[in-house]
Write a protein that holds these residues in place. Structure first.
Motif, PDB file in Angstrom:
ATOM      1  N   GLU A 263      -0.735 -21.320   4.341  1.00  0.00           N
ATOM      2  CA  GLU A 263      -0.389 -19.772   4.242  1.00  0.00           C
ATOM      3  C   GLU A 263      -1.720 -19.011   4.305  1.00  0.00           C
ATOM      4  N   GLU A 264      -2.473 -19.324   3.725  1.00  0.00           N
ATOM      5  CA  GLU A 264      -4.049 -18.591   3.748  1.00  0.00           C
ATOM      6  C   GLU A 264      -4.654 -18.607   5.027  1.00  0.00           C
ATOM      7  N   GLN A 265      -4.511 -19.744   5.803  1.00  0.00           N
ATOM      8  CA  GLN A 265      -4.935 -19.993   7.335  1.00  0.00           C
ATOM      9  C   GLN A 265      -4.273 -18.822   8.113  1.00  0.00           C
ATOM     10  N   GLU A 266      -2.785 -18.830   8.108  1.00  0.00           N
ATOM     11  CA  GLU A 266      -2.038 -17.911   8.818  1.00  0.00           C
ATOM     12  C   GLU A 266      -2.373 -16.454   8.567  1.00  0.00           C
ATOM     13  N   LYS A 267      -2.791 -16.119   7.122  1.00  0.00           N
ATOM     14  CA  LYS A 267      -3.113 -14.735   7.020  1.00  0.00           C
ATOM     15  C   LYS A 267      -4.454 -14.420   7.661  1.00  0.00           C
ATOM     16  N   LYS A 268      -5.439 -15.512   7.555  1.00  0.00           N
ATOM     17  CA  LYS A 268      -6.617 -15.279   8.172  1.00  0.00           C
ATOM     18  C   LYS A 268      -6.610 -14.955   9.888  1.00  0.00           C
ATOM     19  N   GLU A 269      -5.652 -15.714  10.313  1.00  0.00           N
ATOM     20  CA  GLU A 269      -5.471 -15.657  12.014  1.00  0.00           C
ATOM     21  C   GLU A 269      -4.785 -14.276  12.271  1.00  0.00           C
ATOM     22  N   ALA A 270      -4.070 -14.090  11.301  1.00  0.00           N
ATOM     23  CA  ALA A 270      -3.050 -12.719  11.757  1.00  0.00           C
ATOM     24  C   ALA A 270      -4.239 -11.486  11.783  1.00  0.00           C
ATOM     25  N   LYS A 271      -5.175 -11.510  10.880  1.00  0.00           N
ATOM     26  CA  LYS A 271      -6.184 -10.286  10.825  1.00  0.00           C
ATOM     27  C   LYS A 271      -7.028 -10.383  12.053  1.00  0.00           C
TER      28      LYS A 271
END
Length: 83
Positions: free
Chosen positions: A75-83
């Motif tokens: 989930e943290e990795q997906e948030k970083k990619e979304a930014k």
């Protein structure tokens, strides 16, 4: 695509290492009343148990850091990619 999660509980090699370290930590294989030889005033079996405990701690740290992947990590990795 989502990477498959690694589950250390299904890895047989990890269980073998845990078993070996467990046997080394428990002093049932030493002779009764065994305290010779002494190293710096400490019985040899105590040094073996302390060393095996340190190895177990290091191994658990490795497993938790590199083998155990939780959903929060993804989930943290997906948030970083979304930014």
């Amino acid at each position: 695509m989502s990477k498959p999660k690694k589950e250390p509980i299904k890895n047989g090699k990890l269980w073998i290492v845990f078993g070996i370290l467990f046997v080394l930590i428990n002093p049932w294989y030493f002779p009764t009343g065994s305290y010779q030889p002494l190293f710096l005033g400490i019985p040899y079996w105590a040094l073996i148990i302390i060393g095996a405990s340190m190895l177990l701690s290091a191994f658990l740290t490795y497993v938790l850091k590199y083998q155990w992947h939780l959903e929060e990590d993804e989930e943290e990795q997906e948030k970083k990619e979304a930014k």
